[in-house]
Design an enzyme around this catalytic site. Structure first.
Site, mmCIF file in Angstrom:
data_model
loop_
_atom_site.group_PDB
_atom_site.id
_atom_site.type_symbol
_atom_site.label_atom_id
_atom_site.label_comp_id
_atom_site.label_asym_id
_atom_site.label_seq_id
_atom_site.Cartn_x
_atom_site.Cartn_y
_atom_site.Cartn_z
ATOM 1 C CD GLU A 1 -50.053 -25.924 4.125
ATOM 2 O OE1 GLU A 1 -50.837 -25.028 4.461
ATOM 3 O OE2 GLU A 1 -50.104 -26.734 3.220
ATOM 4 C CG ASP B 1 -54.341 -30.750 2.755
ATOM 5 O OD1 ASP B 1 -55.236 -30.674 3.752
ATOM 6 O OD2 ASP B 1 -54.008 -29.780 2.123
ATOM 7 C CD GLU C 1 -58.143 -27.270 0.361
ATOM 8 O OE1 GLU C 1 -58.609 -27.381 1.734
ATOM 9 O OE2 GLU C 1 -57.065 -26.979 0.192
HETATM 10 C C1 GCV Z 1 -55.784 -23.199 6.110
HETATM 11 C C2 GCV Z 1 -54.095 -26.926 2.969
HETATM 12 C C3 GCV Z 1 -55.154 -25.818 2.488
HETATM 13 C C4 GCV Z 1 -54.995 -24.407 3.009
HETATM 14 C C5 GCV Z 1 -54.796 -24.571 4.520
HETATM 15 C C6 GCV Z 1 -54.043 -25.915 4.883
HETATM 16 C C7 GCV Z 1 -54.263 -26.121 6.649
HETATM 17 O O1 GCV Z 1 -52.763 -26.548 2.367
HETATM 18 O O2 GCV Z 1 -54.976 -25.705 0.963
HETATM 19 O O3 GCV Z 1 -55.856 -23.413 2.542
HETATM 20 O O4 GCV Z 1 -54.856 -23.469 5.359
HETATM 21 O O5 GCV Z 1 -54.358 -26.932 4.204
HETATM 22 O O6 GCV Z 1 -54.965 -26.969 6.689
HETATM 23 O O7 GCV Z 1 -53.460 -25.485 7.251
#
Ligand code: GCV
Length: 616
Positions: free
Chosen positions: A243, A322, A350
């Site tokens: 990311e 995820d 989340e």
């Molecule tokens: C900390 C997902 C979440 C992000 C998180 C990422 C990760 O994409 O939405 O907020 O970032 O996972 O686990 O690195």
């Protein structure tokens, strides 16, 4: 103490704050024991004997009315908490030597130095504010008590998406981190920090190439500073090439090369390098049907099996996507036999209700450990659900997940119902029938959430910006590789050998179960298969009818949960918070039910066979 309640029942039996005089877990064990014996008036003779060779283990034995807790330096503290818990529950004392299954039982906090928490649902950071450390030491000691009581021994204090004023890392930031480590040391909790792979660039180096000697020297030097300030630091956590985070790929290096370079810097100090395997193409064109995100991590890391240094832990999210409500265990977790592996869970809700909707996680973890096999990993981590809210976790029931996580980390054979019952009894102390009712409500809660949000493996039908709320096409044309491909005929992705081939990443005994829709468990059906709406399910219903039914059932069960909770005598302030959040949950569940059912009705044109209202 006011405004900052401890949520665990037996901790209420500890009437005195953890003492600032205690500098080691042994001293804390003695303090907590005396604290409990005095407050509870239980009148038992209890002694503590430290046997350093036992490390984190303990044994409680009874003789002539007296009790002896024998254990390692940290073990005696766990032994004291285990004793208190058993006495508070009116249970017999734990028998035999108790040893945690995993030596690293981590909580990963996604706290930013400005005080915010990424995906945090319980207020602001407990230790950061205004780009600095900022906390009440008493609160940190209560946190230490809570973590040690749950059996957790590592706390990673900052977000894997690192937002730190790097320049201060060797200076004031390190001194402040050391002060925090001092506060948690008496609870056997060691710190970890997330680091940015490109840190050398921020210190004027031209490159962060892991094979460049100046880069490895930089990290060795930094590690020396860190361990000089905090000799028992647990290690570093890294999110790289994930990311948009920097990583070794920019220099044409593999993840093994990147991780090993850092691991070598930590090795002289006994530190571990936790390398996250959350790597996928986050800029996917939705038109690209050759790329299937769940395949990504296995494709990248499996060929590197055996190439990581022995102080590297490859930390893998439990599923290949995820933290979705229902994902099969990641094939990487079952397919790496020559690498130290860690499984990453997520307490922060989340995708599981954001600490508004109730979602007790133990049944999900039971399934994951069963699918994976507990011996496949040597460490566990969980993304924190803690924050500065008065009750630590926003929803009081979210504390169950933290407590139960610690229990699973000690013993992955933990029975979900038992752990939920114990937490319920300790926390609320109701009569048996009320505890039974609360236990079964919590046991069912994850399934209820799944039914009205994402049954049958239908992930990602949510709002992309906050990961909450019904939005069936929210992720459909995005860059994240998260598609359900609903059309007028059917829905789902074919991940068999005829489709994306994802299922082939599993060993045969798992693959065979999933690759045939007739044997694939219903809960995973649309994760592994693309099916037409008239596909006949094992129970004789069509797929479409099942989608409708599940959403209707999910909402009805949520209504029943609300009724059950309404009749329970929760103390304030829990009662008010539980009621207010349950009302929101019902509103949300209704919206999820109607939006999703209407979405599929509009595509399929087929009404509900039971004649219930589906909006056009
Ligand atoms: C900390 C997902 C979440 C992000 C998180 C990422 C990760 O994409 O939405 O907020 O970032 O996972 O686990 O690195």
């Amino acid at each position: 103490m006011s405004g900052w309640r401890d949520c665990r029942g037996w901790q209420r039996a500890l009437t005195r704050e953890p003492s600032s005089e205690c500098k080691t877990p042994e001293e804390m064990a003695l303090f907590e024991l005396q604290n409990y014996l005095a407050a509870s008036g239980c009148g038992r003779q209890v002694g503590i004997k430290t046997d350093p060779s036992m490390d984190e283990s303990f044994q409680i034995s009874e003789s002539d009315g007296g009790v002896l807790i024998r254990g390692g330096r940290r073990g005696v503290l766990y032994g004291v908490y285990a004793l208190i818990e058993a006495l508070e529950l009116g249970e017999s004392l734990p028998k035999g030597v108790r040893t945690p299954c995993y030596p690293l039982r981590m909580i990963d906090c996604w706290d930013n130095m400005d005080g915010t928490i990424e995906r945090g649902y319980a207020g602001r950071s407990i230790w950061f504010e205004d780009d600095a450390f900022c906390y009440e030491p008493d609160r940190i000691r209560r946190l230490g008590r809570m973590l040690a009581g749950a059996g957790i021994n590592v706390l990673c204090i900052n977000n894997v998406n690192v937002h730190m004023p790097a320049q201060q890392l060797p200076g004031s930031l390190l001194a402040d981190t050391a002060a925090l480590a001092d506060l948690l040391r008496p609870f056997g909790v060691r710190l970890m920090i997330s680091i940015d792979f490109s840190l050398p660039l921020q210190f004027g180096l031209e490159s962060a190439d892991p094979l460049d000697l100046r880069v490895s020297d930089f990290w060795s030097h930094l590690a020396q500073n860190v361990w000089h300030a905090i000799p028992d630091m647990a290690g570093f956590l890294v999110k790289a090439d994930s990311e948009h985070r920097p990583g070794p790929n920019a220099y044409g290096r593999t993840h093994a090369e990147g991780a090993n370079m850092l691991a070598k810097a930590l090795k002289p100090f006994g530190g571990v390098l936790v390398w996250r395997a959350f790597v996928y193409n986050c800029m996917q064109d939705w038109r690209d049907t050759d790329t299937d995100r769940p395949c990504a991590a296995y494709d990248l890391y499996q060929p590197l099996d055996g190439m990581f240094d022995d102080n590297v832990i490859l930390q893998v999210k439990y599923g290949p996507y995820d933290f979705q409500v229902r994902e099969p265990v990641s094939p990487l977790l079952v397919g790496m036999n020559n690498t130290r592996m860690g499984m990453e869970l997520q307490l922060a809700q989340e995708y599981t209700g954001q600490q508004i909707d109730i979602f007790a996680m133990p049944p999900m973890w039971r399934r994951l450990f069963d699918e994976m096999g507990k011996e496949k990993v040597s460490a566990v981590a969980a993304v924190s659900n803690l924050g500065r809210d008065d009750n630590w976790t926003g929803h009081p029931f979210a504390m169950l997940n933290l407590y139960a996580y610690g229990r699973f980390a000690w013993d992955p054979d933990t029975d979900p119902e038992t752990v939920i019952r114990r937490w319920s009894a300790l926390t609320y102390g109701f009569e048996k029938d009320l505890t039974d009712r609360l236990t079964s409500l919590l046991m069912e809660s994850g399934r209820v959430y799944e039914l009205y949000t994402a049954p049958l493996g239908l992930n990602w039908m949510i709002n992309p910006e906050n990961h909450y709320g019904a939005n069936p096409y929210g992720y459909e044309f995005m860059v994240w590789g998260t598609y359900t491909k609903a059309d007028r005929n059917g829905v789902g992705i074919d991940r068999t050998a005829k489709g994306t081939g994802y299922v082939s990443q599993y060993p045969p005994q798992i693959r065979h179960k999933y690759e045939d829709p007739q044997t694939c468990p219903d809960e995973y059906l649309l994760f592994f298969h693309r099916l037409n709406y008239d596909f006949v399910m094992k129970d004789g219903r069509t797929l479409l009818q099942r989608i409708y039914d599940d959403h209707f059932t999910g909402y009805e069960l949520a209504e029943q949960m609300a009724e059950t909770l309404d009749k329970m005598p929760f103390p304030e302030p829990d009662a008010g918070v539980i009621k207010e959040r349950m009302e929101k949950q019902l509103e949300n569940a209704r919206q999820w039910r109607d939006v999703t059912n209407t979405f599929f009705y509009r595509f399929s044109g087929a009404a509900d066979a039971k004649g219930r209202k589906i909006y056009s």
